[in-house]
Design a protein around this motif. Structure first.
Motif, short mmCIF file in Angstrom:
data_model
loop_
_atom_site.label_atom_id
_atom_site.label_comp_id
_atom_site.label_asym_id
_atom_site.label_seq_id
_atom_site.Cartn_x
_atom_site.Cartn_y
_atom_site.Cartn_z
N GLY A 145 0.82 -1.21 0.00
CA GLY A 145 0.00 0.00 0.00
C GLY A 145 0.85 1.25 0.00
N LEU A 146 1.95 1.22 0.74
CA LEU A 146 2.86 2.37 0.78
C LEU A 146 3.47 2.61 -0.60
CD1 LEU A 146 4.44 4.50 2.38
CD2 LEU A 146 6.13 2.72 2.92
N LYS A 147 3.89 1.55 -1.26
CA LYS A 147 4.52 1.67 -2.57
C LYS A 147 3.54 2.23 -3.60
CE LYS A 147 6.89 -1.07 -6.13
NZ LYS A 147 7.38 -2.43 -6.50
N ASN A 148 2.34 1.67 -3.65
CA ASN A 148 1.34 2.14 -4.62
C ASN A 148 0.93 3.59 -4.35
OD1 ASN A 148 1.29 -0.30 -6.00
ND2 ASN A 148 -0.34 -1.14 -4.72
N SER A 149 0.81 3.95 -3.08
CA SER A 149 0.44 5.32 -2.72
C SER A 149 1.54 6.30 -3.09
CB SER A 149 0.14 5.40 -1.22
OG SER A 149 -0.96 4.59 -0.87
N THR A 150 2.79 5.92 -2.81
CA THR A 150 3.92 6.80 -3.12
C THR A 150 4.00 7.07 -4.62
OG1 THR A 150 5.15 5.96 -1.21
CG2 THR A 150 6.42 7.07 -2.93
N ARG A 151 3.72 6.04 -5.41
CA ARG A 151 3.73 6.20 -6.86
C ARG A 151 2.70 7.24 -7.30
NH1 ARG A 151 0.35 4.13 -10.36
NH2 ARG A 151 -0.43 2.59 -8.84
N LEU A 152 1.51 7.20 -6.70
CA LEU A 152 0.47 8.15 -7.07
C LEU A 152 0.79 9.56 -6.58
CD1 LEU A 152 -2.70 5.96 -6.48
CD2 LEU A 152 -1.82 6.75 -8.67
N VAL A 153 1.41 9.68 -5.42
CA VAL A 153 1.81 10.99 -4.93
C VAL A 153 2.81 11.63 -5.88
CG1 VAL A 153 3.06 12.22 -3.10
CG2 VAL A 153 1.33 10.51 -2.49
N GLU A 154 3.76 10.84 -6.35
CA GLU A 154 4.74 11.37 -7.31
C GLU A 154 4.06 11.77 -8.61
OE1 GLU A 154 7.90 12.11 -6.65
OE2 GLU A 154 7.31 11.53 -4.60
N LYS A 155 3.05 11.04 -9.02
CA LYS A 155 2.29 11.39 -10.22
C LYS A 155 1.58 12.72 -10.03
CE LYS A 155 -1.26 9.67 -13.41
NZ LYS A 155 -2.20 8.55 -13.71
N ILE A 156 0.99 12.91 -8.84
CA ILE A 156 0.32 14.17 -8.53
C ILE A 156 1.30 15.33 -8.61
CG2 ILE A 156 -0.73 15.51 -6.65
CD1 ILE A 156 -2.14 12.92 -5.78
N LYS A 157 2.47 15.17 -8.02
CA LYS A 157 3.48 16.23 -8.04
C LYS A 157 3.88 16.59 -9.48
CE LYS A 157 5.57 15.13 -3.55
NZ LYS A 157 6.80 14.64 -2.85
N GLN A 158 4.04 15.58 -10.32
CA GLN A 158 4.42 15.83 -11.71
C GLN A 158 3.29 16.52 -12.47
OE1 GLN A 158 7.59 15.24 -13.06
NE2 GLN A 158 6.66 16.61 -14.58
N GLN A 159 2.06 16.08 -12.24
CA GLN A 159 0.92 16.72 -12.90
C GLN A 159 0.82 18.18 -12.49
OE1 GLN A 159 -1.96 13.76 -11.56
NE2 GLN A 159 -2.40 13.20 -13.70
N MET A 160 1.02 18.47 -11.22
CA MET A 160 0.96 19.86 -10.77
C MET A 160 2.08 20.67 -11.40
SD MET A 160 -0.09 19.32 -6.75
CE MET A 160 -0.07 21.08 -6.41
N ALA A 161 3.27 20.10 -11.47
CA ALA A 161 4.40 20.80 -12.10
C ALA A 161 4.13 21.09 -13.57
CB ALA A 161 5.67 19.96 -11.94
N ASP A 162 3.39 20.20 -14.22
CA ASP A 162 3.06 20.37 -15.64
C ASP A 162 1.81 21.21 -15.86
OD1 ASP A 162 5.26 18.79 -16.22
OD2 ASP A 162 4.08 16.94 -16.46
N GLY A 163 1.20 21.68 -14.78
CA GLY A 163 0.00 22.49 -14.90
C GLY A 163 -1.26 21.71 -15.18
N GLN A 164 -1.21 20.39 -14.99
CA GLN A 164 -2.38 19.54 -15.23
C GLN A 164 -3.18 19.40 -13.93
OE1 GLN A 164 -0.92 15.84 -16.80
NE2 GLN A 164 0.24 16.84 -18.44
N MET A 165 -3.82 20.48 -13.52
CA MET A 165 -4.44 20.52 -12.19
C MET A 165 -5.68 19.63 -12.09
SD MET A 165 -2.19 22.24 -10.77
CE MET A 165 -2.92 22.41 -9.14
N LYS A 166 -6.48 19.57 -13.13
CA LYS A 166 -7.63 18.66 -13.10
C LYS A 166 -7.16 17.20 -13.07
CE LYS A 166 -11.27 21.51 -15.12
NZ LYS A 166 -12.33 21.60 -16.15
N GLY A 167 -6.07 16.92 -13.77
CA GLY A 167 -5.50 15.58 -13.73
C GLY A 167 -5.00 15.24 -12.35
N ALA A 168 -4.40 16.23 -11.66
CA ALA A 168 -3.93 16.01 -10.29
C ALA A 168 -5.09 15.71 -9.35
CB ALA A 168 -3.15 17.23 -9.82
N THR A 169 -6.21 16.38 -9.57
CA THR A 169 -7.40 16.12 -8.75
C THR A 169 -7.92 14.70 -8.98
OG1 THR A 169 -8.03 18.45 -8.75
CG2 THR A 169 -9.76 16.86 -8.25
N LYS A 170 -7.91 14.27 -10.23
CA LYS A 170 -8.34 12.91 -10.53
C LYS A 170 -7.41 11.88 -9.87
CE LYS A 170 -9.36 9.65 -14.26
NZ LYS A 170 -8.58 8.57 -13.59
N THR A 171 -6.11 12.11 -9.93
CA THR A 171 -5.15 11.19 -9.32
C THR A 171 -5.30 11.21 -7.81
OG1 THR A 171 -3.63 11.61 -11.15
CG2 THR A 171 -2.72 10.54 -9.21
#
Length: 457
Positions: free
Chosen positions: A226-252
Motif C-alpha cells: 500500500g505504501l509503494k502504490n500510494s507513493t507512486r500516485l503521490v509522485e504522479k500528482i506532483k508531476q501533474q501539478m508541475a506540468d500544470g495539469q491541475m484537473k488531472g492532479a485532482t483525478k489522481t
C-alpha cells in the motif's frame, strides 16, 4: 415536531430588513420575532444567490476596549454547507437533534454562517455556468456578500470579523482575507478584520497527500504494498501539478484515496483511529456500505460523508423543518448542487494557498492554525509541513519555541498544545479528528475565545 426544543426554534418570522445598496439589488433579510436571528439571500452576481444566516449572541457585551466579535464560518468540500454542517453539526446553538449545545461558540461571538461557494447548501445558481471555478472567484462573491451585509449596518461594523474555516474552506478563507483587505483599503468594504483561523485546512494539498501512506504505515494500517502504490500516485500528482495539469492532479488524488481505502481496509479519512462506515451487520450490507463510501469519497463533499447516519439526519432536517422555517424557495434543495460545485472547482482543488498565508501575516493579520491529532485527510504532519514553507520572517523564532499545554475546567488531562509568536498561532488538538469543534468541544470553545479575544470568559 422533533422534540420540545423544536417550538423554540420556530419563533415567529417576518420580513424585517430591506437594505438598498449602491452595487444594485436589495438585501432582503428575514428575522425571528426577538431579532436574535437574521437570514436571507444576497445576489452576488446576476442569477447567483448566496445564502447567509446570522445569529446574534445573547451573551453579547458592549465594551470599547474589547468589542464583541463576529465569526464568519466557512465549511469545506468545496460544496459542504456551513448552515448545515458547521451550524448543526459542530458549534451552532442547536445540534442536529435541535437540542441546545453546551459549548456553542455563540457564547463567545455572533455567528455568521454562509453557504459558499454559490451552489452549496441553500445557495444556488440559475445556470450551472455561473458556478465558480477558482478560489479567487469564490472570494470575490464572498466579498460582495460582506459589502452588502456590513456597509449599511453600523452595529456589524463595530464588531471585528474573524474568518474561521474548516478543510477546503481554509483556502477560501485566506483568499477572502486578501480580497477583503483590498476592499477595505479601497473604501469599498466597511469592517474590521480581526483575524483568520484555519481548522484542519486544505492549504497545501500536496503536503497532505504525501503524509497519508507513511502515517498509516507507521500505524500498521497499510503494508509495504500500500505504501509503494500510494507513493507512486503521490509522485504522479506532483508531476501533474508541475506540468500544470491541475484537473488531472485532482483525478489522481481520487485514485490515491481509493488505494488508501482499499489497502487500509477502509480507514476513516476524518479519524484514522476509526473505520469508515457503520458497523457491519452482515457481509452483504458491509460491502454495500463500503461501495457507498467509495462513491462519496471520490467527490470529497463534506455534506456527503460527514459521518454515518449524520448526513441523513442533516439532509432530512435541512430539507424539512429548517427549510420551512427559513422559507427557502421550494425548488431549492439543500446541497442539491454540491457535486456540481466540486466538479466546477476541480481545476483549483489541488492548488496551494501558502503564499496567501504569508501575505496575510506580512500585512499584520492574526492567523491561527488548528489541527486535530487523528485527522488523516488534513493531517497535523501535513499542516506542519506547509507551515515550514512559509517565508514569514517570524517563522524561525516560532518553530524554535516550546509549546504550552491546554486543559479544560478541573480536568487535568492534556487536551491540546499551543504556541504563538507575534501574529501567528498554532493549536494541536488531541483526540480530535477533522471536525475539532465536535470532537473536542471544550478545548475548541476555549481556543475560539482566545482567537477572538472575546470579552466573555
Amino acid at each position: 415536531m422533533r422534540n420540545h426544543n423544536f417550538a423554540a426554534l420556530f419563533l415567529t418570522v417576518a420580513l424585517c430588513i430591506v437594505l438598498p445598496h449602491f452595487l444594485g439589488g436589495l438585501v432582503m433579510a428575514t428575522c425571528t420575532k426577538d431579532r436574535t436571528e437574521h437570514w436571507g439571500y444576497v445576489q452576488v452576481r446576476p442569477r447567483a444567490h448566496m445564502f447567509w444566516w446570522h445569529y446574534k449572541s445573547p451573551y453579547r457585551i458592549h465594551s470599547p476596549k474589547k468589542p464583541w466579535p463576529i465569526i464568519l464560518w466557512l465549511q469545506g468540500g468545496p460544496g459542504g454547507s456551513g448552515t448545515g454542517i458547521g451550524n448543526f453539526g459542530e458549534m451552532g446553538p442547536l445540534d442536529r437533534h435541535l437540542n441546545k449545545r453546551n459549548f456553542t461558540w455563540l457564547r463567545k461571538a455572533d455567528l455568521l454562517f454562509v453557504d459558499n461557494p454559490v451552489g452549496t447548501g441553500y445557495s444556488f445558481v440559475e445556470d450551472k455556468e455561473l458556478l465558480v471555478t477558482t478560489d479567487e472567484e469564490s472570494a470575490r462573491d464572498l466579498t460582495t456578500l460582506l459589502i452588502k451585509l456590513f456597509n449599511r449596518n453600523r452595529t456589524l461594523q463595530r464588531s471585528p470579523l474573524y474568518i474561521v474555516a474548516q478543510s477546503y474552506g481554509g483556502k477560501t478563507a485566506v483568499t477572502l482575507g486578501i480580497s477583503a483587505l483590498k476592499a477595505i483599503k479601497a473604501g469599498r468594504l466597511k469592517l474590521t478584520l480581526g483575524g483568520i483561523a484555519l481548522g484542519n485546512s486544505w492549504i497545501s494539498p500536496v503536503d497532505f497527500v504525501a503524509t497519508w501512506a507513511p502515517l498509516l504505515k507507521d500505524l500498521s494500517r497499510i503494508d509495504n504494498s500500500g505504501l509503494k502504490n500510494s507513493t507512486r500516485l503521490v509522485e504522479k500528482i506532483k508531476q501533474q501539478m508541475a506540468d500544470g495539469q491541475m484537473k488531472g492532479a485532482t483525478k489522481t488524488w481520487g485514485d490515491l484515496e481509493q488505494v488508501i481505502m482499499e489497502t487500509s481496509n477502509y480507514v476513516d479519512f476524518y479519524n484514522f483511529m476509526r473505520d469508515s462506515g457503520s458497523k457491519p451487520v452482515s457481509m452483504t450490507t458491509n460491502e454495500l456500505s463500503r461501495k457507498t463510501i467509495m462513491n462519496t469519497y471520490s467527490k470529497n463533499v463534506e455534506s456527503a460523508r460527514f459521518l454515518p447516519g449524520i448526513v441523513d439526519d442533516l439532509s432530512t432536517l435541512m430539507n424539512g423543518d429548517i427549510k420551512k422555517k427559513l422559507k427557502i424557495p421550494k425548488d431549492v434543495n439543500w446541497g442539491g448542487q454540491s457535486s456540481l460545485v466540486f466538479d466546477s472547482m476541480s481545476g483549483d482543488f489541488m492548488s496551494p494557498r501558502i503564499n496567501e498565508v504569508d501575505e496575510l501575516l506580512n500585512a499584520g493579520v492574526h492567523v491561527t492554525v488548528y489541527s486535530g491529532q487523528v485527522d488523516l485527510i488534513c493531517s497535523t504532519k501535513g499542516a506542519e509541513a506547509w507551515v515550514e514553507k512559509l517565508k514569514w520572517k517570524g517563522l524561525k523564532t516560532f518553530l524554535n519555541m516550546d509549546r504550552t499545554p491546554m486543559f479544560c475546567g478541573d480536568d487535568m488531562e492534556t487536551k491540546a498544545f499551543t504556541k504563538s509568536y507575534k501574529n501567528f498561532h498554532f493549536y494541536w488538538i488531541l483526540k480530535a479528528g477533522h471536525f475539532v469543534p465536535r470532537d473536542q468541544p471544550c478545548v475548541a470553545f476555549d481556543m475560539i475565545g482566545n482567537i477572538t479575544q472575546s470579552p466573555v470568559r
